[in-house]
Design a protein around this motif. Structure first.
Motif, PDB file in Angstrom:
ATOM      1  N   ASP A   1       0.785  -0.817  -0.345  1.00  0.00           N
ATOM      2  CA  ASP A   1       0.213   0.335  -0.204  1.00  0.00           C
ATOM      3  C   ASP A   1       1.287   1.411  -0.144  1.00  0.00           C
ATOM      4  O   ASP A   1       0.322   1.947   0.234  1.00  0.00           O
ATOM      5  CB  ASP A   1      -1.168   0.186   1.220  1.00  0.00           C
ATOM      6  N   GLN A   2       2.394   1.087  -0.134  1.00  0.00           N
ATOM      7  CA  GLN A   2       3.071   2.191  -0.282  1.00  0.00           C
ATOM      8  C   GLN A   2       4.355   2.139  -1.466  1.00  0.00           C
ATOM      9  O   GLN A   2       4.560   0.881  -1.565  1.00  0.00           O
ATOM     10  CB  GLN A   2       3.922   2.289   0.989  1.00  0.00           C
ATOM     11  N   SER A   3       5.123   2.688  -2.112  1.00  0.00           N
ATOM     12  CA  SER A   3       5.256   2.486  -3.333  1.00  0.00           C
ATOM     13  C   SER A   3       6.777   2.473  -2.564  1.00  0.00           C
ATOM     14  O   SER A   3       6.950   2.504  -1.168  1.00  0.00           O
ATOM     15  CB  SER A   3       5.931   4.100  -4.131  1.00  0.00           C
TER      16      SER A   3
ATOM     17  N   TRP B   1     -19.441  -6.652   2.369  1.00  0.00           N
ATOM     18  CA  TRP B   1     -20.790  -6.910   2.617  1.00  0.00           C
ATOM     19  C   TRP B   1     -21.611  -8.867   2.749  1.00  0.00           C
ATOM     20  O   TRP B   1     -22.268  -9.289   3.585  1.00  0.00           O
ATOM     21  CB  TRP B   1     -22.067  -6.125   1.756  1.00  0.00           C
ATOM     22  N   ASP B   2     -21.168  -9.006   1.831  1.00  0.00           N
ATOM     23  CA  ASP B   2     -21.200 -10.132   1.425  1.00  0.00           C
ATOM     24  C   ASP B   2     -20.020 -11.373   2.544  1.00  0.00           C
ATOM     25  O   ASP B   2     -21.184 -12.296   2.796  1.00  0.00           O
ATOM     26  CB  ASP B   2     -20.388 -11.064   0.194  1.00  0.00           C
ATOM     27  N   THR B   3     -19.385 -10.630   3.014  1.00  0.00           N
ATOM     28  CA  THR B   3     -18.651 -11.690   3.634  1.00  0.00           C
ATOM     29  C   THR B   3     -18.735 -11.323   5.449  1.00  0.00           C
ATOM     30  O   THR B   3     -18.743 -12.277   6.015  1.00  0.00           O
ATOM     31  CB  THR B   3     -16.951 -11.528   3.904  1.00  0.00           C
ATOM     32  N   TYR B   4     -19.001 -10.192   5.517  1.00  0.00           N
ATOM     33  CA  TYR B   4     -19.215 -10.114   6.880  1.00  0.00           C
ATOM     34  C   TYR B   4     -20.568  -8.955   7.628  1.00  0.00           C
ATOM     35  O   TYR B   4     -20.396  -9.065   8.377  1.00  0.00           O
ATOM     36  CB  TYR B   4     -18.001  -8.659   7.435  1.00  0.00           C
ATOM     37  N   GLY B   5     -21.447  -9.260   6.690  1.00  0.00           N
ATOM     38  CA  GLY B   5     -22.286  -8.603   6.544  1.00  0.00           C
ATOM     39  C   GLY B   5     -22.757  -7.226   6.622  1.00  0.00           C
ATOM     40  O   GLY B   5     -24.184  -6.923   7.666  1.00  0.00           O
ATOM     41  N   ALA B   6     -21.840  -6.234   6.790  1.00  0.00           N
ATOM     42  CA  ALA B   6     -21.442  -5.345   6.869  1.00  0.00           C
ATOM     43  C   ALA B   6     -22.617  -3.961   5.921  1.00  0.00           C
ATOM     44  O   ALA B   6     -21.971  -4.078   4.505  1.00  0.00           O
ATOM     45  CB  ALA B   6     -19.995  -4.628   7.215  1.00  0.00           C
ATOM     46  N   GLU B   7     -22.567  -2.985   6.225  1.00  0.00           N
ATOM     47  CA  GLU B   7     -23.691  -2.157   5.518  1.00  0.00           C
ATOM     48  C   GLU B   7     -22.957  -1.408   5.509  1.00  0.00           C
ATOM     49  O   GLU B   7     -22.375  -0.452   7.016  1.00  0.00           O
ATOM     50  CB  GLU B   7     -25.137  -1.903   6.135  1.00  0.00           C
ATOM     51  N   SER B   8     -22.999  -0.063   4.625  1.00  0.00           N
ATOM     52  CA  SER B   8     -22.009   1.314   4.700  1.00  0.00           C
ATOM     53  C   SER B   8     -22.777   1.971   5.549  1.00  0.00           C
ATOM     54  O   SER B   8     -23.437   2.471   5.804  1.00  0.00           O
ATOM     55  CB  SER B   8     -21.682   1.797   3.535  1.00  0.00           C
ATOM     56  N   VAL B   9     -22.125   3.186   6.264  1.00  0.00           N
ATOM     57  CA  VAL B   9     -22.440   4.712   6.564  1.00  0.00           C
ATOM     58  C   VAL B   9     -22.104   5.630   5.814  1.00  0.00           C
ATOM     59  O   VAL B   9     -22.856   6.636   6.549  1.00  0.00           O
ATOM     60  CB  VAL B   9     -21.705   4.231   7.918  1.00  0.00           C
ATOM     61  N   GLY B  10     -21.609   5.810   5.312  1.00  0.00           N
ATOM     62  CA  GLY B  10     -20.439   7.266   4.528  1.00  0.00           C
ATOM     63  C   GLY B  10     -19.468   6.703   4.297  1.00  0.00           C
ATOM     64  O   GLY B  10     -18.431   5.932   4.550  1.00  0.00           O
ATOM     65  N   ARG B  11     -18.866   7.372   3.201  1.00  0.00           N
ATOM     66  CA  ARG B  11     -18.093   7.258   2.437  1.00  0.00           C
ATOM     67  C   ARG B  11     -16.977   9.030   2.432  1.00  0.00           C
ATOM     68  O   ARG B  11     -17.401   9.471   3.115  1.00  0.00           O
ATOM     69  CB  ARG B  11     -18.127   7.467   0.975  1.00  0.00           C
ATOM     70  N   ILE B  12     -15.650   8.537   2.509  1.00  0.00           N
ATOM     71  CA  ILE B  12     -14.555   9.945   2.532  1.00  0.00           C
ATOM     72  C   ILE B  12     -14.104   9.766   1.639  1.00  0.00           C
ATOM     73  O   ILE B  12     -12.825   9.314   1.609  1.00  0.00           O
ATOM     74  CB  ILE B  12     -13.616   9.201   4.104  1.00  0.00           C
ATOM     75  N   ARG B  13     -14.174  10.682   0.259  1.00  0.00           N
ATOM     76  CA  ARG B  13     -13.636  10.665  -0.979  1.00  0.00           C
ATOM     77  C   ARG B  13     -12.245  11.686  -0.382  1.00  0.00           C
ATOM     78  O   ARG B  13     -11.071  11.257  -1.449  1.00  0.00           O
ATOM     79  CB  ARG B  13     -14.558  11.227  -2.182  1.00  0.00           C
ATOM     80  N   GLU B  14     -11.630  11.920   0.773  1.00  0.00           N
ATOM     81  CA  GLU B  14     -10.517  12.737   0.844  1.00  0.00           C
ATOM     82  C   GLU B  14      -9.293  11.805   0.796  1.00  0.00           C
ATOM     83  O   GLU B  14      -8.419  12.832   0.255  1.00  0.00           O
ATOM     84  CB  GLU B  14     -10.529  13.476   2.096  1.00  0.00           C
ATOM     85  N   ILE B  15      -9.830  10.551   1.378  1.00  0.00           N
ATOM     86  CA  ILE B  15      -9.102   9.456   1.664  1.00  0.00           C
ATOM     87  C   ILE B  15      -8.515   8.790   1.230  1.00  0.00           C
ATOM     88  O   ILE B  15      -9.706   7.510   0.846  1.00  0.00           O
ATOM     89  CB  ILE B  15      -8.759   9.030   2.689  1.00  0.00           C
ATOM     90  N   ARG B  16      -7.530   8.278   0.283  1.00  0.00           N
ATOM     91  CA  ARG B  16      -7.294   7.657  -0.948  1.00  0.00           C
ATOM     92  C   ARG B  16      -6.218   6.327  -0.117  1.00  0.00           C
ATOM     93  O   ARG B  16      -5.277   6.829  -0.272  1.00  0.00           O
ATOM     94  CB  ARG B  16      -6.857   8.124  -2.123  1.00  0.00           C
ATOM     95  N   GLU B  17      -6.631   5.054  -0.503  1.00  0.00           N
ATOM     96  CA  GLU B  17      -5.492   4.179  -0.427  1.00  0.00           C
ATOM     97  C   GLU B  17      -4.547   3.826  -1.717  1.00  0.00           C
ATOM     98  O   GLU B  17      -5.447   3.584  -2.915  1.00  0.00           O
ATOM     99  CB  GLU B  17      -5.425   2.796   0.193  1.00  0.00           C
ATOM    100  N   THR B  18      -3.483   3.775  -1.361  1.00  0.00           N
ATOM    101  CA  THR B  18      -3.076   3.207  -2.780  1.00  0.00           C
ATOM    102  C   THR B  18      -2.184   2.112  -2.937  1.00  0.00           C
ATOM    103  O   THR B  18      -1.959   1.987  -1.772  1.00  0.00           O
ATOM    104  CB  THR B  18      -2.238   4.466  -3.396  1.00  0.00           C
ATOM    105  N   TYR B  19      -2.398   1.736  -4.473  1.00  0.00           N
ATOM    106  CA  TYR B  19      -1.926   0.046  -4.976  1.00  0.00           C
ATOM    107  C   TYR B  19      -0.976  -0.276  -5.605  1.00  0.00           C
ATOM    108  O   TYR B  19      -1.155   0.242  -6.184  1.00  0.00           O
ATOM    109  CB  TYR B  19      -2.653  -1.213  -4.154  1.00  0.00           C
TER     110      TYR B  19
END
Length: 304
Positions: free
Chosen positions: A150-152, A254-272
């Protein structure tokens, strides 16, 4: 060690696998005294102890672990050679050795590697998880074909390797259906004082989250911190706290853990990144992995 004695190396390798000189002697049909004597000779050549006592057994020293990695590869290749000589038409499976930094979400890693796991030419894959510096050292010694990170590559690190951008994903906060509904109103202010699970401060995304919390004036109630993202999601499945995930894998979460979205933070990006020993990718499966990740997983095609 000008000339390597492969009998000594075989005795060492067998002791390491069996856990004791006695069991190794039985496996090799030799006396324990013979093996002990040959081990001492190998240790003198290696310049240090290869084993140390651990209860009634033996465990590898740092030098022993280093020697064992080479010995294991030598005798694996030797076994393949013996098979091919007995049956020249035998197909030996090709291999792909992958390293993953500990902070990579396991669902991201699986989705990235999935294309190489199927099909008639699927390689036998070995996956190792560690910190980036350790993985880069193994990459430089050709013990790995690919590192997912997740980092260069850190600036100034003297290693012949190249970072290939796979893509990026912003962050979503999720939780069990009950807790997600409770905190979805007035997001992201609802995170202030909310029970949260977070990556440890050593991860890149945690540092970004801490900066974001400060800018927003939000102080979540940190229930627990995790190095392992899969464990964090498993704890979150119990339904007592919110936790962040890459938006790219919301469906799988959602399929694996049954978790639902609360909200999205578009200002933070994970890079791979895919990190390889060469600037231009050559391994066909590494090419397939990177192309599929860019086109299907992250859907934000970028090139190095």
């Amino acid at each position: 060690m000008r000339h390597l004695n492969y009998n000594h190396l075989l005795y060492f390798w067998t002791v390491a696998n069996e856990g004791s000189v006695a069991r190794a002697a039985e496996a090799l049909s030799l006396t324990p005294q013979t093996i002990s004597g040959q081990l001492k000779t190998l240790e003198q050549s290696a310049g240090g102890a290869l084993f140390e006592r651990a209860g009634r057994g033996l465990t590898l020293t740092a030098t022993g672990q280093f020697v064992y990695q080479y010995a294991d590869e030598i005798f694996r290749l030797g076994g393949e050679l013996a098979l091919r000589l007995r049956d020249p038409g035998l197909m030996i499976p090709n291999r792909l050795k992958v390293g993953m930094v500990s902070s990579i979400p396991k669902l991201i890693a699986y989705r990235t590697l999935a294309p190489a796991l199927t099909g008639p030419d699927a390689p036998q894959m070995t996956c190792r998880e560690a910190d980036l510096n350790s993985l880069l050292a193994d990459l430089a010694l050709h013990r790995l074909d690919l590192v997912l990170s997740d980092q260069s590559i850190p600036t100034g690190l003297n290693v012949k390797a190249y970072s290939h951008l796979l893509g990026y994903s912003d962050i979503s906060w999720v939780g069990s259906p009950v807790i997600a509904r409770r905190y979805s109103q007035n997001f992201p202010r609802s995170l202030d004082g909310a029970p949260c699970l977070l990556p440890t401060s050593s991860s890149v995304v945690r540092r970004h989250l801490d900066d974001w919390f400060e800018r927003q004036g939000i102080q979540p109630r940190i229930v627990a911190e995790f190095d392992d993202s899969a464990l964090m999601k498993a704890v979150g499945e119990a339904g007592h706290a919110l936790y962040p995930v890459p938006s790219a894998i919301l469906t799988e979460v959602w399929d694996t853990y049954g978790a639902e979205s609360v909200g999205r933070i578009r200002e933070i990006r994970e890079t791979y990144f895919a990190i390889t020993p060469e600037r231009k990718l050559k391994h066909p499966k590494v090419i397939e992995i990177t192309e599929t990740a860019r086109d299907r997983l992250f859907n934000n095609r970028n090139r190095t």
